[in-house]
Design a protein around this motif. Structure first.
Motif, PDB file in Angstrom:
ATOM      1  N   GLU A   1      37.380  48.376  60.475  1.00 46.88           N
ATOM      2  CA  GLU A   1      36.805  48.684  61.785  1.00 46.88           C
ATOM      3  C   GLU A   1      35.278  48.697  61.745  1.00 46.88           C
ATOM      4  OE1 GLU A   1      38.882  52.282  62.746  1.00 46.88           O
ATOM      5  OE2 GLU A   1      40.724  51.172  63.259  1.00 46.88           O
ATOM      6  N   ASP A   2      34.733  49.163  60.619  1.00 45.99           N
ATOM      7  CA  ASP A   2      33.264  49.192  60.488  1.00 45.99           C
ATOM      8  C   ASP A   2      32.694  47.831  60.101  1.00 45.99           C
ATOM      9  OD1 ASP A   2      33.597  51.853  60.923  1.00 45.99           O
ATOM     10  OD2 ASP A   2      33.242  52.474  58.853  1.00 45.99           O
ATOM     11  N   GLY A   3      33.569  46.859  59.860  1.00 46.92           N
ATOM     12  CA  GLY A   3      33.075  45.538  59.457  1.00 46.92           C
ATOM     13  C   GLY A   3      32.445  45.551  58.078  1.00 46.92           C
ATOM     14  N   LYS A   4      32.907  46.443  57.206  1.00 51.05           N
ATOM     15  CA  LYS A   4      32.271  46.565  55.886  1.00 51.05           C
ATOM     16  C   LYS A   4      33.188  46.123  54.752  1.00 51.05           C
ATOM     17  CE  LYS A   4      29.077  49.279  54.899  1.00 51.05           C
ATOM     18  NZ  LYS A   4      28.252  50.421  54.473  1.00 51.05           N
ATOM     19  N   ILE A   5      34.118  45.243  55.075  1.00 51.01           N
ATOM     20  CA  ILE A   5      35.032  44.779  54.041  1.00 51.01           C
ATOM     21  C   ILE A   5      34.898  43.263  53.898  1.00 51.01           C
ATOM     22  CG2 ILE A   5      36.899  45.034  55.731  1.00 51.01           C
ATOM     23  CD1 ILE A   5      38.772  45.550  53.397  1.00 51.01           C
ATOM     24  N   TYR A   6      34.693  42.836  52.663  1.00 46.84           N
ATOM     25  CA  TYR A   6      34.384  41.432  52.371  1.00 46.84           C
ATOM     26  C   TYR A   6      35.357  40.868  51.340  1.00 46.84           C
ATOM     27  CZ  TYR A   6      30.054  41.831  54.971  1.00 46.84           C
ATOM     28  OH  TYR A   6      29.146  41.997  55.979  1.00 46.84           O
ATOM     29  N   GLY A   7      35.522  39.556  51.384  1.00 52.14           N
ATOM     30  CA  GLY A   7      36.364  38.874  50.397  1.00 52.14           C
ATOM     31  C   GLY A   7      35.494  38.013  49.494  1.00 52.14           C
ATOM     32  N   TYR A   8      35.625  38.224  48.204  1.00 49.68           N
ATOM     33  CA  TYR A   8      34.909  37.415  47.217  1.00 49.68           C
ATOM     34  C   TYR A   8      35.893  36.385  46.694  1.00 49.68           C
ATOM     35  CZ  TYR A   8      32.890  36.223  42.651  1.00 49.68           C
ATOM     36  OH  TYR A   8      32.413  35.552  41.547  1.00 49.68           O
ATOM     37  N   ARG A   9      35.649  35.127  47.055  1.00 51.81           N
ATOM     38  CA  ARG A   9      36.608  34.087  46.701  1.00 51.81           C
ATOM     39  C   ARG A   9      36.191  33.445  45.389  1.00 51.81           C
ATOM     40  NH1 ARG A   9      38.563  28.692  48.211  1.00 51.81           N
ATOM     41  NH2 ARG A   9      40.550  28.868  49.311  1.00 51.81           N
ATOM     42  N   THR A  10      37.111  33.405  44.449  1.00 52.36           N
ATOM     43  CA  THR A  10      36.782  32.812  43.158  1.00 52.36           C
ATOM     44  C   THR A  10      37.918  31.920  42.670  1.00 52.36           C
ATOM     45  OG1 THR A  10      36.111  33.251  40.866  1.00 52.36           O
ATOM     46  CG2 THR A  10      37.648  34.809  41.861  1.00 52.36           C
ATOM     47  N   THR A  11      37.567  30.950  41.814  1.00 56.22           N
ATOM     48  CA  THR A  11      38.564  30.048  41.226  1.00 56.22           C
ATOM     49  C   THR A  11      38.944  30.525  39.823  1.00 56.22           C
ATOM     50  OG1 THR A  11      36.798  28.703  40.272  1.00 56.22           O
ATOM     51  CG2 THR A  11      37.590  28.074  42.458  1.00 56.22           C
ATOM     52  N   GLU A  12      38.456  31.688  39.426  1.00 56.83           N
ATOM     53  CA  GLU A  12      38.695  32.154  38.061  1.00 56.83           C
ATOM     54  C   GLU A  12      40.143  32.609  37.859  1.00 56.83           C
ATOM     55  OE1 GLU A  12      35.314  34.829  38.632  1.00 56.83           O
ATOM     56  OE2 GLU A  12      34.578  34.110  36.696  1.00 56.83           O
ATOM     57  N   TYR A  13      40.467  32.889  36.606  1.00 58.62           N
ATOM     58  CA  TYR A  13      41.839  33.250  36.266  1.00 58.62           C
ATOM     59  C   TYR A  13      42.142  34.692  36.660  1.00 58.62           C
ATOM     60  CZ  TYR A  13      46.261  33.251  33.870  1.00 58.62           C
ATOM     61  OH  TYR A  13      47.602  33.302  33.615  1.00 58.62           O
ATOM     62  N   VAL A  14      43.017  34.859  37.630  1.00 59.96           N
ATOM     63  CA  VAL A  14      43.487  36.185  38.048  1.00 59.96           C
ATOM     64  C   VAL A  14      44.955  36.008  38.413  1.00 59.96           C
ATOM     65  CG1 VAL A  14      43.235  38.099  39.665  1.00 59.96           C
ATOM     66  CG2 VAL A  14      41.226  36.731  39.075  1.00 59.96           C
ATOM     67  N   LYS A  15      45.850  36.579  37.619  1.00 62.29           N
ATOM     68  CA  LYS A  15      47.270  36.388  37.911  1.00 62.29           C
ATOM     69  C   LYS A  15      48.075  37.651  37.717  1.00 62.29           C
ATOM     70  CE  LYS A  15      48.133  31.499  37.482  1.00 62.29           C
ATOM     71  NZ  LYS A  15      48.727  30.423  36.695  1.00 62.29           N
ATOM     72  N   ASP A  16      49.057  37.807  38.581  1.00 66.31           N
ATOM     73  CA  ASP A  16      50.002  38.897  38.495  1.00 66.31           C
ATOM     74  C   ASP A  16      51.024  38.573  37.404  1.00 66.31           C
ATOM     75  OD1 ASP A  16      51.716  41.016  39.108  1.00 66.31           O
ATOM     76  OD2 ASP A  16      52.825  39.793  40.530  1.00 66.31           O
TER      77      ASP A  16
END
Ligand SMILES: [Mg+2]
Ligand SMILES: [Zn+2]
Length: 440
Positions: free
Chosen positions: A208-223
């Motif tokens: 709601e405050d507009g203070k949330i951002y997404g950092y998009r990366t191609t690095e290795y991150v897996k569940d």
């Protein structure tokens, strides 16, 4: 990164799905990958970038984690513990951090998410955006059954679109990866211990405050949270994939033209309805994804300068492309387009974009911007397209070049150039590129 960070690893949870591997004798985070507990890999990746303060949230069989790590001295870090006696959802235990993290921001990681990331890039982004919450996001091979993060052009998160939702719109392939940065104020604002869902509850006020951002990366991150995924993640560790995707390492990339290369050539396209994939394109891009090549679109879209469509409409066309590829298990790592055109004098033109620029192919501005952003090693990377303009662009940028015989099939006649290799279509080109790399 200039702020202080405490890394928090959510290592509670019953690990029911992993029981065939844990035998319920050890907690999931202590399962060994390549000879080390999962949670140790997480600690070591972050420690490499100077993060020394850790909090482990432990639950079921948590004493085994404590026995192994103690206060962290043996691992060169300092570890405190939060014992979660009853499950509090993905975010409930965070309220205990209020009195533990001082003035630092929190880097929150889930115990079954394995990663090798250039953490200062992520944290630098968080600081530059002055974000309350930063989520690490990435494209994956199955966006249709993943939780999506919907963002605007400045990476501001607009909303979450959960996997169970019906989706009747074109979306970016942008998936929540399970790594978060939370500003100190966000932690300090938490109430008493109670079950709390991160996305559905905790992030609501930041949204709601507009203070949330997404950092998009191609690095290795897996569940690695199921036995099947766990084994795949271990295989990729042993093959060196984790490390090779860290943006500290130079990346190999195939830059791709769009019209006539990925989608069927129909002249200038100004609506998503006109976009149709060439045969074999999803398979070709999935092969690049699997081989560790970045796949990045670099396209001239003078449709904007000519007033045939807006910037937003071009992005809408690109979202359709992402959806079509995602349905077939393939994803693009990035897309960039030049909206300009140098010649003035058309009746309906958009004067703001009727300018000479450094991005319009065969100029190299777009390749340079993407190479900088993704740490691309130009010498081991390619440009693939259906026109002499594409081949000229590749040559100007110092890339290897491949011409495909789809679309304009090199018959545009703009430049006298010879591509290094020629192929029937994108799939053929990708197979030849991958075969050429094998002997090295
Ligand atoms: Mg083309
Ligand atoms: Zn341009």
């Amino acid at each position: 990164m200039t702020r202080e960070y405490t890394a928090v690893i959510q290592a509670g949870g019953k690990g029911t799905r992993m029981r065939e591997l844990t035998g319920d004798r050890i907690p999931k985070p202590m399962l060994e990958l390549g000879g080390k507990p999962m949670i140790q890999w997480q600690v070591e990746n972050l420690k490499k970038y100077g993060i020394r303060e850790f909090v482990f949230i432990i639950g079921h069989l948590g004493e085994k984690v404590k026995d192994y790590f103690g206060d962290g001295t043996a691992f060169g870090v300092h570890i405190s513990y939060v014992e979660e006696n009853e499950p509090l959802g993905s975010g409930g235990a965070l309220c205990y951090l209020k009195d533990m993290v001082g003035a630092s921001d929190v880097l929150l990681v889930f115990g079954d998410v394995m990663f090798d990331i250039d953490a200062p890039r992520l944290l630098g982004f968080h600081e530059e955006k002055q974000a309350g919450v930063t989520l690490l996001v990435h494209p994956n091979a199955h966006p249709q059954d993943s939780d999506l993060v919907v963002m605007d052009e400045n990476s501001k998160v607009l909303r979450f679109d959960f996997a169970k939702n019906q989706r009747d719109y074109y979306y970016d392939n942008c998936v929540n990866a399970g790594i978060y940065v939370l500003a100190n104020e966000v932690i300090k604002s938490l109430g008493e211990p109670a079950p709390l869902d991160l996305e559905k509850e905790l992030f609501r006020s930041a949204l709601e405050d507009g203070k949330i951002y997404g950092y998009r990366t191609t690095e290795y991150v897996k569940d690695a949270g199921t036995p099947k995924r766990f084994r795949a993640v271990e295989r990729e560790l042993l093959q060196g994939v984790w490390q090779s995707r860290n943006l500290e390492s130079p990346q190999k990339c195939v830059f791709l033209d769009r019209d006539g290369t990925l989608n069927i050539y129909k002249g200038l396209i100004s609506s998503p309805e006109e976009l149709e994939l060439e045969a074999g394109v999803a398979e070709a891009i999935a092969l690049l994804n699997a081989a560790g090549y970045l796949a990045i679109i670099v396209t001239n879209q003078p449709v904007v300068a000519r007033g045939l469509c807006s910037m937003e409409e071009v992005r809408e066309i690109h979202k359709k492309l992402s959806v079509l590829l995602g349905e077939q298990g393939a994803y693009l790592d990035d897309m960039i387009f030049c909206p300009h055109h140098p010649d003035k004098g058309y009746p309906e033109e958009n004067p703001a974009y009727k300018i000479p620029c450094h991005c319009r192919k065969p100029d190299t501005g777009m390749v340079e911007e993407m190479a900088e952003k993704h740490h691309v090693d130009i010498k081991s990377s390619w440009f693939v397209g259906d026109t002499t303009v594409d081949i000229k662009t590749g040559q100007n940028a110092g890339l290897h070049t491949a011409l495909v015989k789809t679309g304009e099939a090199g018959k545009d006649g703009k430049y006298e150039v010879q591509a290094e290799l020629e192929a029937e279509n994108l799939l053929d080109a990708v197979k030849k590129i991958l075969a050429e790399r094998k002997p090295q």
